[in-house]
Scaffold this active site. Structure first.
Site, PDB file in Angstrom:
ATOM      1  N   GLY A  45       0.832  -1.306  -0.054  1.00 38.31           N
ATOM      2  CA  GLY A  45      -0.271   0.128   0.119  1.00 38.31           C
ATOM      3  C   GLY A  45       0.997   1.245   0.017  1.00 38.31           C
ATOM      4  N   VAL A  90       1.501   4.510   5.017  1.00 39.61           N
ATOM      5  CA  VAL A  90       1.064   3.992   5.902  1.00 39.61           C
ATOM      6  C   VAL A  90       1.916   2.852   6.357  1.00 39.61           C
ATOM      7  CG1 VAL A  90      -1.239   2.175   6.485  1.00 39.61           C
ATOM      8  CG2 VAL A  90      -1.437   4.044   5.443  1.00 39.61           C
ATOM      9  N   GLU A 123       5.657  -3.871   0.866  1.00 39.31           N
ATOM     10  CA  GLU A 123       5.744  -2.901  -0.154  1.00 39.31           C
ATOM     11  C   GLU A 123       4.942  -1.398  -0.637  1.00 39.31           C
ATOM     12  OE1 GLU A 123       7.674  -3.732  -2.495  1.00 39.31           O
ATOM     13  OE2 GLU A 123       8.616  -5.901  -1.795  1.00 39.31           O
ATOM     14  N   CYS A 164       1.444   0.203  -8.690  1.00 38.20           N
ATOM     15  CA  CYS A 164       2.846   0.457  -7.835  1.00 38.20           C
ATOM     16  C   CYS A 164       4.470   0.423  -9.156  1.00 38.20           C
ATOM     17  CB  CYS A 164       3.219   0.026  -6.757  1.00 38.20           C
ATOM     18  SG  CYS A 164       3.738  -1.969  -6.485  1.00 38.20           S
TER      19      CYS A 164
HETATM   20  C1  UN1 Z   1       2.228  -5.143 -11.364  1.00 35.40           C
HETATM   21  O1  UN1 Z   1       2.520  -4.036 -11.662  1.00 35.40           O
HETATM   22  O2  UN1 Z   1       1.073  -6.084 -13.087  1.00 35.40           O
HETATM   23  O3  UN1 Z   1       0.512  -2.585  -5.882  1.00 35.40           O
HETATM   24  C2  UN1 Z   1       2.433  -5.930 -10.571  1.00 35.40           C
HETATM   25  C3  UN1 Z   1       1.255  -2.514  -7.317  1.00 35.40           C
HETATM   26  C4  UN1 Z   1       1.958  -3.692  -6.916  1.00 35.40           C
HETATM   27  C5  UN1 Z   1       1.772  -4.742  -8.038  1.00 35.40           C
HETATM   28  C6  UN1 Z   1       2.709  -4.710  -9.784  1.00 35.40           C
HETATM   29  N1  UN1 Z   1       2.466  -4.285  -6.172  1.00 35.40           N
HETATM   30  O4  UN1 Z   1       0.526  -2.259  -7.831  1.00 35.40           O
END
Ligand code: UN1
Length: 453
Positions: A205, A209, A227, A261
């Site tokens: 997230g 946070v 992550e 992300c």
């Molecule tokens: C992707 O690029 O297909 O939260 C996955 C996110 C990453 C996953 C990306 N942990 O966007």
């Protein structure tokens, strides 16, 4: 408190409304999961493998229904939603093999007879906190490895993705023993209660946070992985196939409205690549439609994006394409590319989670690498070049956790370790075999012959 989620393409469509269960209910769910954990581990590799395989089958059997729910609840375009469902099934199937993996190694004694071995054991109850942007895949790539190695799990999804998580929980509950995987909708209170009670914590997230989750879990001495956000760059070298690069980069900027992300938010053109890339990228972004981009998750997100673009323009930036929220129902923002954004402007420094990117010119490769690395949010970087030598040399100098050559910065291989560098991640990698390490703790056993004492 009531947890609600609305359809981002049609904000009058309320997808779900449930009462937040509160902290006490989270503690009770963790207690039940802890009581169920011994039995789940003792059931053995065969039983765990079969159950995970059956979850994969259930996901496949309901693929179209699940894809439609992803579209409705979080606004993901249908093609990507279908891809996510297929990935979700593949994740459960991949981890269905993990219970049979070796869990340690046998070692020689330094002197004399004996049997020395290591064995990895589950932590207990995994507390999983998932975002809304991959509402089935991320809960699955956290839960599947945790369960495979004998943990039980309690998942708190993001409020915006509550219906998707509850449906996944229903499908899983039909094949798992009771209390092996619980899904509790909730907000900050439930999330904090889960971090305070679980034996291992996995979070994906926002950076803010996530930092608080890491501190809370670390303070309890509990393993934690997080992550967090990325400020991802695409580097285009002068020898690149510009049309191909522009297609990949447009997909990484505007695919699912940039709400990954791993999305690209900074495009760095090296030397003579700038002019042709600008032209090709403007064309590619102008051609992006709802089947690729879709709405952003909420009215707040749309307003924040539009305000950031306006403030960059006020500071001297120019809009090359897009720049507005179109006048239509739903939380839409046009795929947008800006040039001449001042280096310290928030759009060039922070993750905005929308279909908006800035174009930078770099005099040479050294300047491009320095610019790409000038962020604490080093998650994913793409490199576009025809030269294998250049690709390998640049990949070695980038500090991102994920480097993709001649591909969009977004997109992951679910069976490889995934994670960022510097401030973009904390703790062990997710996915692949790395996840099996994270959800277990090593034990060293020394068996020495009893005779002769
Ligand atoms: C992707 O690029 O297909 O939260 C996955 C996110 C990453 C996953 C990306 N942990 O966007």
């Amino acid at each position: 408190m009531t947890i609600t989620s609305y359809n981002p393409a049609d904000p009058t469509d309320l997808v779900v409304a449930v009462e937040a269960p509160g902290a006490e209910a989270v503690r009770a769910a963790v207690g039940r999961a802890r009581a169920a954990q011994g039995g789940w581990l003792a059931a053995g590799a065969g039983a765990r493998s079969a159950a995970l395989g059956r979850i994969a089958e259930a996901v496949e059997a309901h693929a179209e229904e699940l894809a439609a729910l992803i579209v409705r609840e979080v606004g993901k375009p249908l093609a990507e939603a279908r891809g996510e469902v297929a990935r979700t099934a593949a994740i459960w199937r991949y981890y269905a093999q993990a219970p049979y993996e070796p869990s340690g190694a046998v070692h020689e004694t330094a002197a004399g007879p004996g049997l020395l071995f290591t064995r990895r054991r589950p932590h207990g109850v995994a507390g999983l906190i998932a975002p809304w942007n991959f509402p089935l895949a991320i809960p699955s790539w956290k839960a599947a490895p945790a369960l495979a190695v004998g943990n039980t799990a309690v998942l708190k999804p993001a409020p915006e993705a509550t219906a998707c998580a509850l449906r996944l929980a229903e499908l899983a509950a039909a094949v798992l023993p009771p209390d092996v995987l619980a899904v509790l909708p909730g907000g900050a209170e439930e999330g904090a209660a889960l971090v305070a009670a679980a034996d291992v914590v996995s979070f994906t997230g926002s950076t803010g946070v996530g930092r608080a989750v890491v501190l809370a879990a670390t303070g309890r001495g509990v393993p934690v992985q997080a992550e967090l956000g990325g400020l991802n760059a695409a580097l285009v070298l002068p020898d690149a196939d510009v049309e191909l690069a522009a297609g990949h980069i447009a997909a990484a900027i505007a695919g699912y409205a940039g709400q990954k992300c791993t999305a690209t938010s900074r495009v760095i053109a090296v030397g003579t690549a700038y002019e042709p890339l600008r032209e090709a990228l403007v064309k590619a972004l102008a051609a992006v439609d709802d089947t690729v981009c879709g709405p952003v998750i909420g009215a707040d997100a749309r307003e924040r994006l539009v305000a950031a673009v306006e403030s960059a323009v006020a500071d001297g930036a120019s809009v090359l394409v897009g720049g507005c929220a179109p006048d239509r129902a739903g939380w839409y923002v046009e795929p947008t590319l800006l040039a001449d954004v001042p280096p310290q402007h928030p759009l060039a420094r922070e993750e905005f989670f929308g279909p908006v990117a800035v174009l930078h010119a770099a005099a040479d490769l050294d300047a491009a690498v320095a610019l790409a690395n000038d962020t604490p949010h080093s998650l994913a970087t793409s490199v576009h070049t025809r030269s294998l030598d250049a690709a390998l040399a640049v990949a070695d100098r980038l500090d991102a956790g994920m480097i993709r050559v001649n591909a969009p910065s977004s997109g992951v291989d679910f069976h490889l370790p995934f994670g960022g560098a510097k401030g973009a991640a904390h703790g062990e990698r997710e996915q692949g075999r790395a996840a099996l390490e994270f959800y277990t703790v090593g034990r060293t056993v020394s068996v020495l012959p009893g005779g002769g004492l």
